[in-house]
Design a protein around this motif. Sequence first.
Motif, PDB file in Angstrom:
ATOM      1  N   GLU A 227       0.700  -1.077   0.082  1.00 53.87           N
ATOM      2  CA  GLU A 227       0.192   0.069   0.097  1.00 53.87           C
ATOM      3  C   GLU A 227       0.786   1.292  -0.102  1.00 53.87           C
ATOM      4  O   GLU A 227       2.050   1.149   0.544  1.00 53.87           O
ATOM      5  N   ALA A 228       0.457   2.373  -0.241  1.00 54.45           N
ATOM      6  CA  ALA A 228       0.882   3.679  -0.327  1.00 54.45           C
ATOM      7  C   ALA A 228       1.341   3.992   1.053  1.00 54.45           C
ATOM      8  O   ALA A 228       0.776   3.768   2.007  1.00 54.45           O
ATOM      9  N   THR A 229       2.757   4.834   1.037  1.00 50.17           N
ATOM     10  CA  THR A 229       2.971   5.175   2.542  1.00 50.17           C
ATOM     11  C   THR A 229       2.400   6.613   2.722  1.00 50.17           C
ATOM     12  O   THR A 229       2.763   7.121   1.929  1.00 50.17           O
ATOM     13  N   LEU A 233       0.775  14.671   9.959  1.00 52.04           N
ATOM     14  CA  LEU A 233       1.120  15.546  10.754  1.00 52.04           C
ATOM     15  C   LEU A 233       0.280  16.160  11.746  1.00 52.04           C
ATOM     16  O   LEU A 233      -0.712  16.874  11.057  1.00 52.04           O
ATOM     17  N   VAL A 234       0.243  15.738  13.117  1.00 45.66           N
ATOM     18  CA  VAL A 234      -0.887  16.180  13.956  1.00 45.66           C
ATOM     19  C   VAL A 234      -0.250  17.681  14.580  1.00 45.66           C
ATOM     20  O   VAL A 234      -1.278  18.674  14.677  1.00 45.66           O
ATOM     21  N   GLU A 235       0.916  17.745  15.143  1.00 46.42           N
ATOM     22  CA  GLU A 235       1.319  18.882  15.962  1.00 46.42           C
ATOM     23  C   GLU A 235       2.839  18.820  15.622  1.00 46.42           C
ATOM     24  O   GLU A 235       3.439  17.913  15.136  1.00 46.42           O
ATOM     25  N   GLY A 236       3.555  19.940  15.788  1.00 46.28           N
ATOM     26  CA  GLY A 236       4.891  20.182  15.478  1.00 46.28           C
ATOM     27  C   GLY A 236       5.143  20.274  14.049  1.00 46.28           C
ATOM     28  O   GLY A 236       4.554  20.817  13.259  1.00 46.28           O
ATOM     29  N   LYS A 237       6.405  19.872  13.372  1.00 44.06           N
ATOM     30  CA  LYS A 237       6.605  20.004  12.169  1.00 44.06           C
ATOM     31  C   LYS A 237       7.698  18.881  11.908  1.00 44.06           C
ATOM     32  O   LYS A 237       8.525  18.603  12.890  1.00 44.06           O
ATOM     33  N   VAL A 238       7.617  18.203  10.455  1.00 40.05           N
ATOM     34  CA  VAL A 238       8.312  16.947  10.372  1.00 40.05           C
ATOM     35  C   VAL A 238       8.986  17.057   8.954  1.00 40.05           C
ATOM     36  O   VAL A 238       8.512  17.949   7.988  1.00 40.05           O
ATOM     37  N   LYS A 239       9.861  16.284   8.805  1.00 39.35           N
ATOM     38  CA  LYS A 239      10.756  16.430   7.397  1.00 39.35           C
ATOM     39  C   LYS A 239      10.437  15.057   7.020  1.00 39.35           C
ATOM     40  O   LYS A 239      10.799  14.138   7.687  1.00 39.35           O
ATOM     41  N   VAL A 240       9.895  14.791   5.829  1.00 41.37           N
ATOM     42  CA  VAL A 240       9.687  13.652   5.251  1.00 41.37           C
ATOM     43  C   VAL A 240      10.454  13.490   3.907  1.00 41.37           C
ATOM     44  O   VAL A 240      10.648  14.265   2.999  1.00 41.37           O
ATOM     45  N   GLU A 241      11.419  12.285   4.000  1.00 45.66           N
ATOM     46  CA  GLU A 241      12.327  12.238   2.593  1.00 45.66           C
ATOM     47  C   GLU A 241      11.888  10.925   1.889  1.00 45.66           C
ATOM     48  O   GLU A 241      11.739   9.728   2.612  1.00 45.66           O
ATOM     49  N   LEU A 242      11.974  11.044   0.712  1.00 50.56           N
ATOM     50  CA  LEU A 242      11.678   9.780  -0.200  1.00 50.56           C
ATOM     51  C   LEU A 242      12.994   9.281  -0.506  1.00 50.56           C
ATOM     52  O   LEU A 242      14.098  10.142  -1.054  1.00 50.56           O
ATOM     53  N   ALA A 261       2.143  13.589   3.846  1.00 53.69           N
ATOM     54  CA  ALA A 261       2.959  13.186   2.647  1.00 53.69           C
ATOM     55  C   ALA A 261       2.442  11.811   2.282  1.00 53.69           C
ATOM     56  O   ALA A 261       2.152  11.016   3.130  1.00 53.69           O
ATOM     57  N   LEU A 262       2.242  11.694   0.772  1.00 51.03           N
ATOM     58  CA  LEU A 262       1.919  10.426   0.541  1.00 51.03           C
ATOM     59  C   LEU A 262       2.954   9.777  -0.690  1.00 51.03           C
ATOM     60  O   LEU A 262       3.375  10.688  -1.468  1.00 51.03           O
ATOM     61  N   ALA A 263       3.359   8.685  -0.405  1.00 50.21           N
ATOM     62  CA  ALA A 263       4.326   8.148  -1.387  1.00 50.21           C
ATOM     63  C   ALA A 263       3.890   6.858  -1.765  1.00 50.21           C
ATOM     64  O   ALA A 263       3.661   5.814  -1.222  1.00 50.21           O
ATOM     65  N   SER A 264       3.955   6.530  -3.420  1.00 55.35           N
ATOM     66  CA  SER A 264       3.453   5.431  -3.833  1.00 55.35           C
ATOM     67  C   SER A 264       4.575   4.983  -4.835  1.00 55.35           C
ATOM     68  O   SER A 264       5.462   5.992  -5.378  1.00 55.35           O
ATOM     69  N   GLU A 266       4.021   5.531  -8.071  1.00 54.01           N
ATOM     70  CA  GLU A 266       3.815   6.774  -8.960  1.00 54.01           C
ATOM     71  C   GLU A 266       3.753   8.086  -8.389  1.00 54.01           C
ATOM     72  O   GLU A 266       4.184   9.194  -9.254  1.00 54.01           O
ATOM     73  N   VAL A 267       3.848   8.314  -7.216  1.00 55.77           N
ATOM     74  CA  VAL A 267       3.673   9.602  -6.912  1.00 55.77           C
ATOM     75  C   VAL A 267       4.287   9.927  -5.328  1.00 55.77           C
ATOM     76  O   VAL A 267       4.497   9.045  -4.605  1.00 55.77           O
ATOM     77  N   PHE A 268       4.900  11.099  -5.035  1.00 60.43           N
ATOM     78  CA  PHE A 268       5.411  11.382  -3.813  1.00 60.43           C
ATOM     79  C   PHE A 268       4.904  12.957  -3.845  1.00 60.43           C
ATOM     80  O   PHE A 268       5.498  13.794  -4.364  1.00 60.43           O
ATOM     81  N   ALA A 269       3.873  13.263  -2.791  1.00 56.52           N
ATOM     82  CA  ALA A 269       3.258  14.493  -3.000  1.00 56.52           C
ATOM     83  C   ALA A 269       2.693  14.953  -1.499  1.00 56.52           C
ATOM     84  O   ALA A 269       2.676  14.013  -0.591  1.00 56.52           O
ATOM     85  N   LYS A 270       2.826  16.279  -1.504  1.00 60.96           N
ATOM     86  CA  LYS A 270       1.898  16.817  -0.192  1.00 60.96           C
ATOM     87  C   LYS A 270       0.676  16.999  -0.435  1.00 60.96           C
ATOM     88  O   LYS A 270       0.083  17.499  -1.277  1.00 60.96           O
ATOM     89  N   GLY A 271      -0.134  16.990   0.711  1.00 60.11           N
ATOM     90  CA  GLY A 271      -1.454  17.313   0.666  1.00 60.11           C
ATOM     91  C   GLY A 271      -2.279  17.649   2.044  1.00 60.11           C
ATOM     92  O   GLY A 271      -1.397  17.755   2.852  1.00 60.11           O
ATOM     93  N   LYS A 272      -3.768  17.761   2.085  1.00 57.96           N
ATOM     94  CA  LYS A 272      -4.110  18.046   3.158  1.00 57.96           C
ATOM     95  C   LYS A 272      -5.009  16.653   3.648  1.00 57.96           C
ATOM     96  O   LYS A 272      -5.311  15.731   2.894  1.00 57.96           O
ATOM     97  N   PHE A 273      -5.233  16.500   4.940  1.00 56.30           N
ATOM     98  CA  PHE A 273      -5.989  15.316   5.546  1.00 56.30           C
ATOM     99  C   PHE A 273      -6.996  15.661   6.573  1.00 56.30           C
ATOM    100  O   PHE A 273      -6.784  17.052   7.113  1.00 56.30           O
ATOM    101  N   ASP A 274      -8.049  14.963   6.872  1.00 53.95           N
ATOM    102  CA  ASP A 274      -9.105  15.376   7.707  1.00 53.95           C
ATOM    103  C   ASP A 274      -8.679  15.067   9.197  1.00 53.95           C
ATOM    104  O   ASP A 274      -8.549  13.771   9.501  1.00 53.95           O
ATOM    105  N   GLN A 275      -8.148  16.025   9.930  1.00 50.36           N
ATOM    106  CA  GLN A 275      -7.749  15.533  11.245  1.00 50.36           C
ATOM    107  C   GLN A 275      -8.825  15.282  12.156  1.00 50.36           C
ATOM    108  O   GLN A 275      -8.530  14.273  13.261  1.00 50.36           O
ATOM    109  N   ARG A 276      -9.990  15.321  12.064  1.00 46.83           N
ATOM    110  CA  ARG A 276     -11.164  14.747  12.822  1.00 46.83           C
ATOM    111  C   ARG A 276     -11.214  13.050  12.584  1.00 46.83           C
ATOM    112  O   ARG A 276     -11.345  12.512  13.740  1.00 46.83           O
ATOM    113  N   THR A 277     -10.503  12.651  11.246  1.00 48.46           N
ATOM    114  CA  THR A 277     -11.060  11.140  11.315  1.00 48.46           C
ATOM    115  C   THR A 277      -9.770  10.339  11.027  1.00 48.46           C
ATOM    116  O   THR A 277      -9.783   9.178  11.130  1.00 48.46           O
TER     117      THR A 277
END
Length: 356
Positions: A227-229, A233-242, A261-264, A266-277
Amino acid sequence: MDKPYQHIADFLEDESFRDWVLGKGNVRSLYWENWLKAYPDQAGILFDAKEILQALERENVEDEQWHNADQKRLLSSINASIDRAEDRPLKGKFREHYPARAHQFIWLKVSVILLLMVAGAALISNLDNITHQDGIGQEELAWVEREALPGEKKKVFLPDGSSVVLNAASKLRYRAGFGTAHRDIILSGESYFEVASDSLLPFRVYSGTLMTEAMGTAFNVSAFEGEATEVKLVEGKVKVELQPEVNAEVDRIYLDPGEQALASSEVFAKGKFDQRTALLWTEGTLYFDDQPLADVIKALERWYGVTIKAEGNKHSALRVSGEFHRDNLENVLQSISYSFDFDFNIHQKEVTIQFN
């Protein structure tokens, strides 16, 4: 993966290995993690070489000349360490007892000396202290594993004060010395991390093709096989490396809270996510948001520790949405079946779904 090194000297002579251990340049640490997976029986040699480099680096003094007396003293320390290796087999999961072949030890001595001369380091007192102890303890070289089996969740407290919630069918591994010498973790599966602050030791999680680094923060990593990795991030700051296996420029993303960050393949990209779920799983809640049925089945297998076999004519485009809080498998399947018209049978750890 074409370098099954046999001796410590093989690593010390490798410039890319030295750069990786000493953190120089854009060197891919995942290459060496993958190397360990390919040659697990050589792990002890790799970490012996890594410890030598790290000990030397800690004692590196800028602009200080390396005098002949220093060279002799260091060589004497190395000799003493090697003599102990010849005289005493070392036991442990990843330790290897090397035959007393003189040319191997000579290469080890020469490699360390050349490395130090290139680095221009004094590097004496700490190494002396290390080599004159009663041998390196087995616990310093051992791996520590924490695992949540299929059908269970587990909260783990790490030696540095950080905490981890392991999702079902997930495992983390770290070497002894965590929190004092390093904070590196290898993760398979999914975990939520609450990281204790430490300005000197960055917290690194190696998962799939990603390395996530944080100083003090809270984030979720999902890296199930096949599966994609994802890093959320919920709090703070992180660096993600492919980190692909080839030596190329490191692809890097910095995340702020609410970003992922999502990596598969086909893609390595940054996006938003629903923190509630995103973290409902840590509270015992299964949450599906328009997910393919095949993915839902895999999630149910991990969550409940079962094997699910689907039979009949099912449509490949079936997608599932729903939220189930601490519910049993029968109720979950019953609810989903209303939408997709299937029958099911649960027999111990085997589940059969029959589409009508």
